[in-house]
Design an enzyme around this catalytic site. Structure first.
Site, PDB file in Angstrom:
ATOM      1  N   GLY A 116      52.716 -36.568   4.167  1.00  0.00           N
ATOM      2  CA  GLY A 116      53.496 -36.751   3.079  1.00  0.00           C
ATOM      3  C   GLY A 116      52.620 -36.819   1.799  1.00  0.00           C
ATOM      4  O   GLY A 116      51.737 -35.845   1.684  1.00  0.00           O
ATOM      5  N   CYS A 142      54.196 -27.806   1.618  1.00  0.00           N
ATOM      6  CA  CYS A 142      52.853 -28.216   0.839  1.00  0.00           C
ATOM      7  C   CYS A 142      51.907 -26.965   0.714  1.00  0.00           C
ATOM      8  O   CYS A 142      50.923 -26.891   0.177  1.00  0.00           O
ATOM      9  CB  CYS A 142      52.240 -29.242   1.651  1.00  0.00           C
ATOM     10  SG  CYS A 142      52.146 -28.977   3.519  1.00  0.00           S
ATOM     11  N   GLU A 163      47.765 -35.532   6.083  1.00  0.00           N
ATOM     12  CA  GLU A 163      48.234 -34.080   5.540  1.00  0.00           C
ATOM     13  C   GLU A 163      49.027 -34.303   4.435  1.00  0.00           C
ATOM     14  O   GLU A 163      50.155 -34.832   4.643  1.00  0.00           O
ATOM     15  CB  GLU A 163      48.922 -33.415   6.590  1.00  0.00           C
ATOM     16  CG  GLU A 163      48.785 -31.696   6.418  1.00  0.00           C
ATOM     17  CD  GLU A 163      49.810 -31.275   5.373  1.00  0.00           C
ATOM     18  OE1 GLU A 163      49.483 -31.356   4.008  1.00  0.00           O
ATOM     19  OE2 GLU A 163      51.143 -31.231   5.626  1.00  0.00           O
ATOM     20  N   LEU A 164      48.357 -34.169   3.146  1.00  0.00           N
ATOM     21  CA  LEU A 164      49.041 -34.674   2.008  1.00  0.00           C
ATOM     22  C   LEU A 164      49.270 -33.870   0.830  1.00  0.00           C
ATOM     23  O   LEU A 164      49.602 -34.036  -0.205  1.00  0.00           O
ATOM     24  CB  LEU A 164      47.941 -35.562   1.373  1.00  0.00           C
ATOM     25  CG  LEU A 164      47.340 -36.710   2.011  1.00  0.00           C
ATOM     26  CD1 LEU A 164      46.382 -37.618   1.314  1.00  0.00           C
ATOM     27  CD2 LEU A 164      48.395 -37.450   2.926  1.00  0.00           C
ATOM     28  N   GLU A 200      51.294 -31.267  -7.636  1.00  0.00           N
ATOM     29  CA  GLU A 200      52.111 -30.741  -6.468  1.00  0.00           C
ATOM     30  C   GLU A 200      53.447 -30.387  -6.929  1.00  0.00           C
ATOM     31  O   GLU A 200      54.012 -31.533  -7.015  1.00  0.00           O
ATOM     32  CB  GLU A 200      51.780 -31.159  -5.209  1.00  0.00           C
ATOM     33  CG  GLU A 200      52.731 -30.409  -4.046  1.00  0.00           C
ATOM     34  CD  GLU A 200      52.542 -31.020  -2.958  1.00  0.00           C
ATOM     35  OE1 GLU A 200      52.562 -30.373  -1.789  1.00  0.00           O
ATOM     36  OE2 GLU A 200      52.368 -32.171  -2.587  1.00  0.00           O
TER      37      GLU A 200
END
Length: 489
Positions: free
Chosen positions: A240, A295, A259-260, A389
């Site tokens: 996230g 992502c 996992e960002l 992002e």
């Protein structure tokens, strides 16, 4: 035992879905409204639980540690293969659920179902080859007659928190390795997209997994606090936003994998090593598939100045021609972003960059949570659009003169998940692999490329640890040593 209603609504989904507590479907309520992301209307309802049920799930998983560890590898494989078969049988239902709850264009939705099946199939194969090793201990006179053996054993209870953008495959990357490794787990799917995970739960409930092996619970972030803080949990795996670092700080002694996300770049060298039209096709896919909500979506396109004008012209035309509309339509490439709040944020970042001097080459006005594919150039490096992002259908184009300077530009990001490099120069390809501060370098394609057995994860703000079935299993197991003295003095 409660099950999701077999009656279907007009959208094609069950009218309501249960949650899963200790392998059993339960329907304490139907309080969570799941919206059709294109129409904005309620598509179905699911159970939405509180902290008490989360605690019950953790207790059940903790009790299941022994039975899951003793659940033999061939039986774990059989459970995973059952899932593969059932996912195949229900593939169109799963794709439709993705299309509705995530707003994912139907072609992309079918592709994610294929990846769900691939991930479980890979895990089924890995379940029976979690191997140990022998260690030569006879290194001196003192250690003669000693033998060492190491095997990998399940780490224990795992908690999983997954995001909205890949409601099937990002769940699969946690659930399938846990089953293969012999770890009971509690999963919190994203509240905006819980249906896919609950269908997975329905299929898991058909198997003979030990009682308590899994729970799948939609709940609020606040009510899920125990999934981070409870000391009975041995591993927290979170996918996230940057809030993951806060969760890590609260996680105590448990192992944490994160996992960002990122703001991935793709370099197009003076010799891209492929026809320019092919490069443009891949850039369009990488930047705009499922409206950029990935992502590893291409956010930055760095092009050698010798190619810049040619590529810019081709890319602008291709982006401007992308079909936007109902994700159920086979022709749709750009569907909705997850909600209007996200669309407004993305729009504000674009407008802020424009006011600071950026130029919009393609794009248009937002309508609700529908955003046209947008291509920008001359984006200020201090802007949110450049630094953060975007997680939407926006890409930023810029030229470079020197390959080393392009690598420096990529490395200046606070993120480091994956990067793409189009080059026909082997030395440049190897230089990128050596220098780029990312978890993966993709040469000859966009950073959005992923196969479900490869190690996947990032550095810097992009996270900690690696997914990919084999690598997740390594995190979900730990080595246990046996020393035998077979020749006493």
């Amino acid at each position: 035992m409660a099950r999701s209603s077999k009656s279907r609504n007009k959208a094609g989904l069950a009218r309501r879905y249960p949650c899963y507590l200790a392998n059993v479907a339960v329907q304490p309520n139907a309080d969570l409204e799941v919206l059709d992301k294109y129409t904005g209307k309620v598509a179905t309802r699911t159970a939405f639980v509180g902290p008490g049920m989360v605690r019950k799930a953790i207790v059940a998983a903790h009790k299941a540690r022994g039975p899951m560890a003793e659940f033999t590898p061939d039986r774990r494989r059989d459970v995973l293969e059952h899932c593969v078969r059932r996912f195949g049988e229900r593939s169109e239902e799963l794709a439709l659920a993705l299309c509705i709850e995530a707003g994912k264009p139907i072609r992309d939705a079918r592709g994610e179902v294929e990846r769900l099946i691939d991930t479980f199939r890979i895990a089924a194969a890995e379940a029976t080859r979690i191997e140990g090793e022998t260690i030569e201990l006879q290194l001196s006179e003192r250690t003669r007659g000693y033998r060492g053996l190491v095997k990998r054993v399940p780490i224990g209870v795992c908690s999983f928190i997954t995001p909205f953008n890949f409601p099937l495959n990002l769940v699969a990357h946690k659930v399938a390795p846990a089953i293969a490794a012999g770890c009971p787990f509690v999963l919190k799917p994203a509240a905006k997209t819980p249906v896919g995970a609950l269908i997975i739960g329905e299929i898991l409930a058909e198997t003979d997994l030990p009682k308590g092996a899994f729970s799948i619970l939609a709940c609020s972030n606040e009510d899920a606090a125990a999934l981070t803080e409870d000391e009975r949990i041995a591993l927290l795996s979170f996918t996230g936003g940057l809030v993951g670092w806060e969760l890590k700080a609260r996680a105590g002694r448990k192992k944490v994998t994160l996992e960002l996300g990122g703001n991935a770049a793709c370099i197009v060298d003076a010799d891209p090593g492929a026809p320019l039209d092919h490069v443009v096709d891949r850039l369009v896919f990488g930047a705009y598939y499922q409206s950029g909500q990935s992502c590893i979506s291409v956010q930055h396109i760095l092009v050698h100045r010798d190619l810049y004008e040619r590529l810019r012209k081709k890319l602008r035309a291709r982006v401007g021609a992308l079909a936007m509309g109902d994700p159920r339509d086979e022709k749709t490439f750009i569907g909705p972003v997850i909600d209007e709040a996200a669309a407004k944020r993305i729009e504000s970042w674009v407008e802020s960059a424009r006011k600071a001097g950026a130029r919009r080459l393609a794009g248009g006005e937002r309508k609700g949570n529908m955003l046209p594919a947008t291509l920008m150039e001359k984006v200020p490096r201090e802007s949110d659009l450049y630094r953060q992002e975007v997680f939407g259908p926006v890409a930023c184009l810029q030229p470079f003169d020197d390959f080393e300077s392009a690598l420096d530009t990529v490395n200046a990001s606070e993120f480091g998940l994956q990067a793409g490099v189009f080059t026909g120069n082997l030395a440049h390809a190897m230089r990128a692999w050596d220098r780029l501060e990312v978890g993966g370098v993709i040469v000859g394609d966009v950073p959005s490329f992923r196969v479900d057995n490869m190690p996947y994860g990032g550095v810097k703000q992009s996270g900690l640890g690696r997914e990919g079935v084999k690598y997740a299993i390594e995190d979900m197991t730990e080595p246990r040593l046996l020393v035998i003295r077979d020749r006493p003095a």
